[in-house]
Design an enzyme around this catalytic site. Structure first.
Site, PDB file in Angstrom:
ATOM      1  N   ARG A 298     -58.094  -2.757  96.204  1.00 44.19           N
ATOM      2  CA  ARG A 298     -59.544  -2.755  96.454  1.00 44.19           C
ATOM      3  C   ARG A 298     -60.320  -3.318  95.269  1.00 44.19           C
ATOM      4  O   ARG A 298     -61.368  -3.944  95.452  1.00 44.19           O
ATOM      5  CB  ARG A 298     -60.002  -1.354  96.870  1.00 44.19           C
ATOM      6  N   HIS A 441     -62.396  -6.577 105.375  1.00 38.88           N
ATOM      7  CA  HIS A 441     -60.971  -6.248 105.155  1.00 38.88           C
ATOM      8  C   HIS A 441     -60.796  -5.230 104.021  1.00 38.88           C
ATOM      9  O   HIS A 441     -61.682  -4.993 103.246  1.00 38.88           O
ATOM     10  CB  HIS A 441     -60.121  -7.507 104.960  1.00 38.88           C
ATOM     11  N   GLU A 442     -59.640  -4.597 104.006  1.00 38.96           N
ATOM     12  CA  GLU A 442     -59.349  -3.481 103.078  1.00 38.96           C
ATOM     13  C   GLU A 442     -60.341  -2.329 103.248  1.00 38.96           C
ATOM     14  O   GLU A 442     -60.622  -1.604 102.297  1.00 38.96           O
ATOM     15  CB  GLU A 442     -59.347  -3.965 101.616  1.00 38.96           C
ATOM     16  N   GLY A 443     -60.842  -2.138 104.463  1.00 40.72           N
ATOM     17  CA  GLY A 443     -61.756  -1.020 104.733  1.00 40.72           C
ATOM     18  C   GLY A 443     -63.196  -1.469 104.728  1.00 40.72           C
ATOM     19  O   GLY A 443     -63.718  -1.879 103.702  1.00 40.72           O
ATOM     20  N   GLN A 448     -65.475   2.933 103.727  1.00 37.88           N
ATOM     21  CA  GLN A 448     -65.637   3.235 102.298  1.00 37.88           C
ATOM     22  C   GLN A 448     -66.677   4.335 102.090  1.00 37.88           C
ATOM     23  O   GLN A 448     -66.535   5.181 101.200  1.00 37.88           O
ATOM     24  CB  GLN A 448     -66.071   1.984 101.514  1.00 37.88           C
TER      25      GLN A 448
END
Lengths: 600, 600
Positions: A298, A441-443, A448
């Site tokens: 992240r 992407h990646e949350g 978050q």
């Protein structure tokens, strides 16, 4: 070297003056390093970025990879750039010497990758994913898996992917269905479909190692029944030589708005007898293993967003200095010469906002990277635990803040260019399209926000949250002593207090049991929290700038004045909005939560 | 009819309940019209939009026009859609009956075009530009020019363009250099280069009529020396038949991030003996003539932005209702079924924000269109003058507010779709790219801000500004009487008061002579001013919703409740930020203005 990727003066300021990266060099792991060796690695990465990556960034956007006759075709420039990168050893920059690595501190290793992202995020994607997948094997794999798979990855012979998402479940990983059937020889056969697999197929490397989340037979439902598997595209024999093709098929390419240079694929595992896979770590611990790497991944996303914003800013700055257009407000003579765009107040405002966003974002990501090193290598267990907690707390901010504000910086870079900025003849529109992926992407922001407010803020009974607040208060106290920064300190304090109060109220609602209401505006909380953190980093930058001004010769006066003014901008133009948001959060408003389907 | 272009229920509410468009039907010009005839035109436009324009919107994005062997090639679907549009007579919807028009009120005529924009902004561009160019001739041309050029344009036989921008001058029109040399026969020969000419070349029509800004010999420097010329691509004989090619050459196509279906061109006038042109209106009055049409053109840009936001919202809403993903906060059972996205609070927040932006933007643009009619056709001179002044005041807001907030709506539509939204397999990313043009063309935010704060607010000694404030205050007073709306009225009043105070302070600085400082944050002023105006329109919508709820059957309960909640959202989530911005404006901050080159 002519480049518009990063200001090397700013980077040096951030690493050595603001974050005092030399302090981590005291850790045993880094005893061979000095500012000179760090600088050599950064210089090398910047040279590769500027000379090998940047020149074909537009090309891979216009001629994105294609899938024909069962093969993925892409521009030869991508091969060449990655070959040069492999040859530098930078793929393993943070790894142990014994794995062929450079043992660079995290902040420097992240920056080396970050500069490649700023130069050409599409081509960089293949290397970045490979490093991430190799790290996962090194952290959780067996010795055999490390030597057979991870080492060739760090050398660039094999590339890697992360296979999480499935078409029916999206962000809801607990619902994934790919199954792994145990075999007599200790291996597994995998069956299932994955989507959005970046770098999922190509011919850039001898092999592709897929890190795949799947379920064992009888696994618990949800996230507690997910295991991690290593699934090579081409099977690897015991001696390291390549065997036959595995049962992994490219089902198709996905066509994106930006980030086009990185293939995004749909992969089918087990169309025939099943894809041969190997369990990494313990059964049902796959998500934990994946999340173990999540902080660094992240930070990588946040920094990628920053670097796209940064290169956009430098392009806009150059354009604003060179382009002659219009006259200052109040200049009545139409025959007077046109002035450079930068002469106009609104252009300066847009440039200053970009500077505040990208340099603030860089400070944020490097703060995270320094915490990664402290977490792993600090002298005492207490220091390591505190760093780990602060890193956990800040990770959702590091992931999401840049992906909002540095995307906004890209939009402002377009605006500075006017009509030209909207055309593909200029690079800034591509940065904007590329960067739009980062809030997803990646949350996503939504995920978050729930992570921050639902989990991180109250983790360890709020210990790390309180520690962060304490550090921000210490900076405020220090800044108050400087006349030049006193009003900025006041603005930061006002926004901090408002968020502390919002946190207190929301925690009470959470404690009363109404978690859905408490978290209903978690995304707004995340945003305002991030603004306070970046405000803190800006006041810290300003404090260091005052130190620099005290000792500097005239030639750097402009640089430090710029830091002070960007801090002014952030505190005066950005932080007051936090107070407004915090007041809304304090009211635990449920307007959106209560909205019902028929009313849309 | 299945369409995701606009909610017909909302459109009816806005036209007949909120803006009471039937009132303009009392004007003599509209005496033949009724709600039924207006509705017939709207239904027809929506049908053409949904059936002929929307289906090839993606196609013209992917296969944008090309320039080969001296000709512009484009998809046949564009020809067909425009042929259908011509056959409906909608190209002349607002024109006089005697010109073959429908004499539709402005709000309805704008909406007919707006629906085409929401469906396919690329293909619509050709028609929209033609209507704009024809209007210019009808307003300022000679009778001969009207019959020889404007009438074939309204019939769709000829298309049109607006040729303002030159490569070296951008927004600084006063610096344009194209020159027009008078000929013995009363015509002119033009020489110069124009850039960003949308629809500048194609084979969609028999002819293209370029409306070109240029300078006469000896003209004063700056904006006071610009004249307007009509320059046909193909010369037109006295009997209306076509003659030879004029000296207008396509120098190349410009490739844009979005809006790709509309060719954007560089045109060279007078590569040989000069392009034959005809003066429209008086010498040196070209910019005034162009600006005479600017209010309507800018409403068109604002509405285009709204409609792109609107279609994105409807796509996101459908997706959120259909896509099953994840579980509500607090649901612990991983075997419980997934729920539709719309069940999640953060998704609802993003949908509600989109609703607040696009329906608020639609109310704003229609308000502008109603003022266009009042300005032209109201019974008394006083009414017409007041409407004209209010329209002038609101025009920069109508141009810019939707192009910021409805672009943000498009970004939220992507976010609701998650990873899918970022792919070209779904339509929302295209709306986002298309809409990014709107903050640039027809005057950037920076230019609109200076127009509003530097000119419009203090125009006629502030009379129209005060009238607007008075109308907002009247709405606040009315809303205060309704318990359901009292707190929203308070929020609106708070933001209005803050902006009134900011205006007062800035006007003082202006009066003291420091115009550059006074206007340094004009873009922020524009934004906050726009938020107050849209807040006003939301409270007005909520007042009408209460009326509707009083009389409605159950089947529309949801619709009116939705209006109330979107008003709540806007007042609670958007307006408090205005107060923060207004406080900054009150301080007449010069952080950006004072920033100097070396400090960047």
């Amino acid at each position: 070297m002519q480049q518009k990727i990063v200001s090397t003066r700013d980077l040096a300021f951030q690493l050595y003056e603001l974050h005092e990266v030399e302090k981590v060099l005291r850790f045993e792991r880094y005893q061979d390093h000095s500012r000179e060796t760090l600088q050599a690695a950064l210089d090398l990465a910047l040279k590769v970025a500027a000379e090998e990556f940047a020149p074909h960034a537009r090309l891979v956007d216009e001629e994105e990879p294609t899938f024909e006759n069962g093969r993925v075709h892409m521009r030869p420039e991508v091969h060449k750039a990655l070959d040069v990168l492999k040859s530098t050893g930078l793929m393993a920059s943070s790894q142990d010497y014994e794995r062929g690595g450079m043992q660079l501190p995290s902040a420097v290793a992240q920056m080396c990758v970050g500069m490649l992202k700023g130069a050409n995020v599409g081509t960089q994607g293949y290397a970045g994913l490979t490093i991430a997948a190799a790290n996962l094997i090194l952290a959780h794999g067996s010795d055999e898996q490390k030597s057979r798979y991870a080492e060739p990855m760090l050398a660039g012979r094999f590339f890697g992917t992360m296979c999480l998402t499935e078409p029916h479940a999206g962000s809801s990983l607990g619902d994934l269905r790919t199954r792994a059937e145990p075999q007599a020889d200790g291996s597994y056969r995998l069956f299932g479909n994955k989507i959005y697999i970046s770098g999922g197929d190509h011919e850039l490397s001898e092999n592709i190692i897929h890190m795949v989340l799947a379920r064992l037979p009888g696994a618990p439902a949800g996230v507690k029944g997910i295991s991690l598997f290593l699934v090579p595209k081409v099977l690897v024999n015991e001696d390291g030589s390549l065997g036959g093709r595995n049962d992994v098929a490219l089902a198709g390419l996905i066509h994106k708005m930006g980030y086009r240079g990185t293939t995004s694929t749909m992969l089918n595992f087990g169309e025939a007898a099943g894809a041969v896979g190997y369990l990494v770590g313990s059964p049902h611990q796959g998500l934990a293993a994946m999340f173990h790497m999540m902080n660094e991944a992240r930070i990588g996303v946040g920094l990628g967003s920053v670097m796209l914003g940064y290169t956009g800013y430098l392009h806009a700055l150059e354009y604003a200095r060179e382009r002659q257009q219009g006259r200052p407000v109040g200049e009545k003579d139409p025959e007077s010469p046109q002035v450079p765009l930068i002469r106009h107040a609104d252009i300066r405002r847009m440039l200053l906002a970009q500077k505040a966003y990208v340099e603030g974002g860089l400070a944020l990501c490097l703060q995270g990277a320094v915490l990664v090193d402290e977490k792993k290598f600090a002298e005492t267990g207490e220091q390591r635990e505190l760093a780990a907690g602060l890193l956990d707390l800040l990770t959702p901010v590091i992931k999401s803040w840049p992906s909002r504000y540095c995307l906004e910086a890209n939009s402002l870079a377009i605006q500075v260019h006017g009509g030209y900025g909207y055309t593909r003849e200029y690079p800034v529109e591509q940065f904007y399209r590329d960067n739009r992926l980062n809030p997803i992407h990646e949350g996503t922001h939504g995920i978050q926000g729930i992570d921050l407010l639902g989990r991180k803020v109250s983790m360890a009974d709020g210990r790390y949250y309180r520690e962060l607040v304490r550090r921000i208060e210490a900076t405020i106290a220090e800044a108050r002593k400087q006349e030049r920064l006193a009003s900025n300190a006041g603005l930061l304090e006002r926004s901090l207090s408002a968020m502390v109060e919002a946190t207190r109220v929301i925690n009470e609602v959470k404690a009363s049991g109404d978690k859905e209401k408490a978290l209903a505006n978690a995304t707004l909380y995340l945003d305002a929290f991030g603004q306070v953190v970046v405000g803190w980093l800006w006041v810290r930058q300003a404090l260091k700038a005052l130190v620099g001004l005290g000792g500097a010769g005239e030639q750097t006066e402009g640089f430090y004045q710029g830091k002070l003014r960007a801090c002014d901008y952030f505190c005066r133009y950005e932080l007051p909005g936090v107070v407004a948001t915090a007041e809304l959060l304090q009211s635990v408003d449920s307007t959106a939560l209560d909205m019902f389907d028929e009313a849309f």
